[in-house]
Design a protein around this motif. Sequence first.
Motif, mmCIF file in Angstrom:
data_model
loop_
_atom_site.group_PDB
_atom_site.id
_atom_site.type_symbol
_atom_site.label_atom_id
_atom_site.label_comp_id
_atom_site.label_asym_id
_atom_site.label_seq_id
_atom_site.Cartn_x
_atom_site.Cartn_y
_atom_site.Cartn_z
ATOM 1 N N PHE A 315 33.635 49.977 10.544
ATOM 2 C CA PHE A 315 33.451 48.633 11.065
ATOM 3 C C PHE A 315 34.398 47.687 10.311
ATOM 4 O O PHE A 315 34.538 47.848 9.111
ATOM 5 C CB PHE A 315 31.982 48.227 10.841
ATOM 6 N N ASP A 333 49.109 60.264 17.525
ATOM 7 C CA ASP A 333 48.471 59.610 18.665
ATOM 8 C C ASP A 333 47.408 58.627 18.161
ATOM 9 O O ASP A 333 46.839 58.832 17.080
ATOM 10 C CB ASP A 333 47.808 60.633 19.589
ATOM 11 N N LEU A 335 44.107 56.561 19.872
ATOM 12 C CA LEU A 335 43.274 56.479 21.068
ATOM 13 C C LEU A 335 42.238 55.372 20.906
ATOM 14 O O LEU A 335 41.841 55.036 19.793
ATOM 15 C CB LEU A 335 42.527 57.801 21.300
ATOM 16 N N GLN A 336 41.790 54.851 22.052
ATOM 17 C CA GLN A 336 40.678 53.903 22.070
ATOM 18 C C GLN A 336 39.604 54.449 23.011
ATOM 19 O O GLN A 336 39.522 54.039 24.160
ATOM 20 C CB GLN A 336 41.146 52.542 22.567
ATOM 21 N N PRO A 337 38.789 55.346 22.511
ATOM 22 C CA PRO A 337 37.812 55.975 23.417
ATOM 23 C C PRO A 337 36.694 55.040 23.850
ATOM 24 O O PRO A 337 36.055 55.270 24.882
ATOM 25 C CB PRO A 337 37.226 57.117 22.575
ATOM 26 N N GLY A 338 36.425 53.988 23.085
ATOM 27 C CA GLY A 338 35.332 53.075 23.415
ATOM 28 C C GLY A 338 34.968 52.296 22.177
ATOM 29 O O GLY A 338 35.653 52.368 21.154
ATOM 30 N N ARG A 339 33.869 51.543 22.269
ATOM 31 C CA ARG A 339 33.492 50.680 21.146
ATOM 32 C C ARG A 339 32.549 51.408 20.176
ATOM 33 O O ARG A 339 31.615 52.073 20.589
ATOM 34 C CB ARG A 339 32.814 49.421 21.674
ATOM 35 N N ARG A 358 29.234 54.440 20.412
ATOM 36 C CA ARG A 358 27.883 53.869 20.328
ATOM 37 C C ARG A 358 27.689 52.646 21.222
ATOM 38 O O ARG A 358 26.728 52.562 21.969
ATOM 39 C CB ARG A 358 27.597 53.475 18.870
ATOM 40 N N ASP A 359 28.627 51.687 21.150
ATOM 41 C CA ASP A 359 28.412 50.423 21.843
ATOM 42 C C ASP A 359 28.788 50.476 23.321
ATOM 43 O O ASP A 359 28.589 49.494 24.038
ATOM 44 C CB ASP A 359 29.177 49.293 21.138
ATOM 45 N N ASP A 360 29.316 51.580 23.765
ATOM 46 C CA ASP A 360 29.533 51.754 25.199
ATOM 47 C C ASP A 360 28.563 52.769 25.789
ATOM 48 O O ASP A 360 28.690 53.149 26.961
ATOM 49 C CB ASP A 360 30.983 52.171 25.483
ATOM 50 N N LYS A 362 28.109 55.969 25.548
ATOM 51 C CA LYS A 362 28.680 57.146 26.193
ATOM 52 C C LYS A 362 29.299 58.072 25.157
ATOM 53 O O LYS A 362 29.609 57.653 24.030
ATOM 54 C CB LYS A 362 29.728 56.736 27.227
ATOM 55 N N LYS A 370 46.507 67.969 25.192
ATOM 56 C CA LYS A 370 47.238 66.804 25.713
ATOM 57 C C LYS A 370 46.537 65.499 25.351
ATOM 58 O O LYS A 370 47.008 64.425 25.714
ATOM 59 C CB LYS A 370 47.356 66.895 27.233
ATOM 60 N N ARG A 371 45.398 65.594 24.686
ATOM 61 C CA ARG A 371 44.569 64.438 24.354
ATOM 62 C C ARG A 371 44.266 63.606 25.616
ATOM 63 O O ARG A 371 44.326 62.380 25.621
ATOM 64 C CB ARG A 371 45.228 63.606 23.257
ATOM 65 N N ASP A 372 43.944 64.330 26.668
ATOM 66 C CA ASP A 372 43.580 63.714 27.945
ATOM 67 C C ASP A 372 42.064 63.650 28.064
ATOM 68 O O ASP A 372 41.366 64.569 27.652
ATOM 69 C CB ASP A 372 44.149 64.537 29.105
ATOM 70 N N SER A 381 23.307 54.650 22.776
ATOM 71 C CA SER A 381 23.680 54.388 21.385
ATOM 72 C C SER A 381 23.929 55.690 20.610
ATOM 73 O O SER A 381 23.289 55.960 19.605
ATOM 74 C CB SER A 381 22.538 53.593 20.732
#
Lengths: 396, 118
Positions: A315, A333, A335-339, A358-360, A362, A370-372, A381
């Motif tokens: 954080f 690489d 990445l921004q997978p989520g919050r 956690r904050d999304d 999912k 390929k980090r896809d 959460s």
Amino acid sequence: MPGSKVKRAALTVAMLLLSACASQPPVALRGTGDLGVIVERATGRLQVIETTQRRALAQVSGLGDLSHASVVFSRDSRYAYVFGRDGGLTKVDLLTATIANRVVQAGNAIGGAISQDGRILVAQNYEPGGIKAFDAGTLELLADVPAAYGPDGKRSKVVGLADLPGNRFVYSLFDANEIRVTDLSDPQHPKTERYPSGKQPYDALVTPDGRYYIAGLFGEDGLSMLDLWHAEKGVRTILPGYGRGEQALPVYKMPHLRGWAVAGGRAYLPAIGRHEVLVVELGSWKEIARIPVKSQPVFVMARPDGREVWVNFAFPDNGWVQVIDTIQNNIVDTLQPGRAILHMEFAPKGEEVWVSARDDNKVVIYGTAKRDKRAELPAASPSGIFFTSRAFRTGF
Amino acid sequence: MLIAAFLPALVVPVHAQGPAPDDKRQRELVHMVRQDCGSCHGLTLQGGLGPALTPAALRGKPSEGLVATIIGGRPGTPMPPFRGLIEESEAAWVVERLLEGFPADGGPQSAQRTAGTR
């Protein structure tokens, strides 16, 4: 004799019942090798998941405060043992998605480990400080080993617990600046050895072969290393003063070493209070590199083949993940997978990685070649993700 | 000590520190305390590496000192300063809520996803 007739009749009934059970299994037949759990921290719930189809199979509720839960697996990979923050220890049957057993073993706990032979669970506790050992079958208490130190016998918070060969366990005492090894091969008579360490160990890892134990230090720059094959030599300081002369940054989340990253004969370690991953060669303990990263690393985890290391952050920069190439020792690489990315878990052979946002609400699944992005699963959460392949690894 | 010298500047009455945060910010603050402070103090604030932050645990502790701890941290312990992440008036609001029993987390603010998300 009438008695034996009654007995025989009872036996017949019992056999009929058994055969009835056998012909109607309560759950569909399946293996457990591709199963795992996702901790839903806010609701005290687990999702039982299957990695092959990338889907949730069931939910299990009633596990208490899971804000810092960790999980180990029985050696048959059927049961997940969940160590809750509130001291709860719950044995969850992954096949029936039910609670098989549950005890509240302490006031404030921070995780656990399972013995080499799979028979003993050990919880590490903040309050009261120490470790406790339990029978993995019944959750019956086998041993209580307080982390007492100093002349007045104060108890230290225990961190960095890991299993070792020989049903031994190694752990660190945050308040006492010590590493201890407790032999539970005779659980009624635990034997503990003590080794002075650096200041305020906050977490630790054991290498996959069970030889080296490395504790990160909060109270000083550097790490404490114990060679468990030569424990008589005591603790050695490695990477001493790596940030000498620099002001350490505020630490909003303690790094975790237990998602260890040992790759190609090197350990990849989160620096505390710095935006760096430290690389050290095992054995010689020479510093190989310091890799600048986006923020303060929390988990630094090697892909199972060791070719890459994935890193998440504290954080407030916890929406990012970076990937390190272990030959070049640089970032390949971002990445921004989520919050609020709290945890990552690799598929057993490393072709995919599951990441909790956690904050999304999912879990995001990436292919690692390929980090896809391959899939997303809803989860409330989510924090820790744990796959049953951990059952067969030392230090997990 | 430098930090100690600055502390008196932070010690001002809790109610005289500007307006209470708006609803959106209150929700963010509750989420931050439960989830992120919770990594040390526990999601239920019953304590962990850091001490418990329940009304019972905080009873008798002056609000000003608690606000100063949030803003400036506690040197020598893992408690970091939140200066720059949280305003003093917001810290005062958090302390008031802690002392009366902290609200449940209503979840994060609705997602504001950045274009670079993949």
